[in-house]
Design an enzyme around this catalytic site. Structure first.
Site, short mmCIF file in Angstrom:
data_model
loop_
_atom_site.label_atom_id
_atom_site.label_comp_id
_atom_site.label_asym_id
_atom_site.label_seq_id
_atom_site.Cartn_x
_atom_site.Cartn_y
_atom_site.Cartn_z
N THR A 15 -13.78 15.57 15.13
CA THR A 15 -15.17 15.46 15.15
C THR A 15 -16.01 15.02 16.53
OG1 THR A 15 -14.40 13.24 14.60
CG2 THR A 15 -15.30 14.46 12.94
N LEU A 97 0.95 11.66 27.16
CA LEU A 97 1.23 12.72 28.47
C LEU A 97 2.30 12.50 29.63
CD1 LEU A 97 -1.86 14.64 28.09
CD2 LEU A 97 -0.14 15.50 28.32
N HIS A 113 -10.51 6.40 23.14
CA HIS A 113 -9.47 5.88 21.95
C HIS A 113 -10.83 4.90 20.69
CE1 HIS A 113 -6.41 3.22 20.64
NE2 HIS A 113 -6.97 1.91 20.55
C1 GAR Z 1 -10.46 9.26 16.55
O1 GAR Z 1 -10.83 8.23 16.48
C2 GAR Z 1 -9.99 9.20 18.62
O2 GAR Z 1 -11.11 7.96 18.88
C3 GAR Z 1 -8.59 8.92 17.61
O3 GAR Z 1 -8.58 9.89 16.96
C4 GAR Z 1 -9.30 10.64 16.12
C5 GAR Z 1 -9.80 12.28 16.00
O4 GAR Z 1 -10.29 12.15 15.68
N1 GAR Z 1 -7.36 8.55 18.34
C6 GAR Z 1 -6.66 7.95 19.57
O5 GAR Z 1 -6.40 7.26 18.84
C7 GAR Z 1 -6.17 8.43 20.74
N2 GAR Z 1 -5.17 7.01 20.86
P1 GAR Z 1 -11.44 13.19 16.02
O6 GAR Z 1 -10.38 14.39 15.77
O7 GAR Z 1 -12.50 13.75 14.32
O8 GAR Z 1 -11.99 13.62 17.00
#
Ligand code: GAR
Length: 202
Positions: A15, A97, A113
């Site tokens: 998203t 990474l 984040h």
């Molecule tokens: C999002 O909420 C992003 O901020 C989080 O995972 C989700 C991915 O959603 N990322 C982390 O937690 C990284 N530490 P998406 O695939 O729909 O963008």
């Protein structure tokens, strides 16, 4: 320099990738262009979003690299180099990474984040787990952060943050959705434009 060439790294629903594609479509990222999507999961729905937007994508899995972190990162670096990438955006990219990787692209990697760093961040805090931890703590305000990526998980310089209220009766899922809608999908495209503009002035 012309527009910064952007690669978006994804693992799941994508998203945030979609928010970037939509912002680009509205002309909100004039100093950058998304030219590549890299997924580390073959079934990531983000790949469908890339295809629908006509953005080339590639799947690179650690398993496909013999389970070896260095080989996995080398395969990603080879793709980024071949596509002449200026800026890397981690948008729900669920892989750590190494310092070798982050040093190779110093100040050229961004991450979104889903909390107000330094709360609920670092190793083990990703996706829904972040919102579970925020609800368990009982915070009344959470949010999202876009930051540069260095060798410390969620430890790089903060670029943008936005606060979001926790509401009575929230579940991790409802809170995640509100943080995405009110914060992530807004500040990620803005941060990408900010950094692209800086890079295009180098
Ligand atoms: C999002 O909420 C992003 O901020 C989080 O995972 C989700 C991915 O959603 N990322 C982390 O937690 C990284 N530490 P998406 O695939 O729909 O963008």
């Amino acid at each position: 320099m012309s527009a910064a060439r952007i690669a978006v790294l994804v693992s799941g629903g994508g998203t945030n990738l979609q928010a970037l594609i939509d912002a680009q479509g509205r002309g909100e990222i004039p100093h950058g262009e998304i030219v590549l999507v890299i997924a580390n999961k073959a079934d990531a729905y983000a790949l469908t979003r890339a295809e629908q937007a006509g953005i080339p994508s590639v799947v690179i899995t650690k398993k496909g690299c013999g389970g070896d972190q260095e080989a996995f990162e080398d395969a990603i670096i080879a793709q980024l180099t071949a596509c002449d990438i200026d800026l890397i955006v981690l948008a729900g990219f669920m892989a750590i990474l190494s310092k070798r990787f982050t040093d190779t692209f110093e100040k050229r990697i961004l991450n979104v984040h889903p909390s107000l760093i330094p709360s609920f961040c670092g190793e083990g805090f990703y996706g829904l787990r972040v919102h579970e931890a925020a609800l368990a703590k009982g915070v009344k305000v959470t949010g999202a952060t876009v930051h540069y990526v260095n060798e410390i998980p969620d430890g790089g310089e903060i670029i943008l943050q936005k606060a979001v209220e926790v509401q009575a009766g929230d579940t991790p899922e409802t809170l995640q959705r509100r943080v995405m809608e009110q914060a992530e999908w807004k500040i990620l495209p803005r941060a990408v434009e900010l950094v692209s503009e800086q890079l295009s002035n180098l």
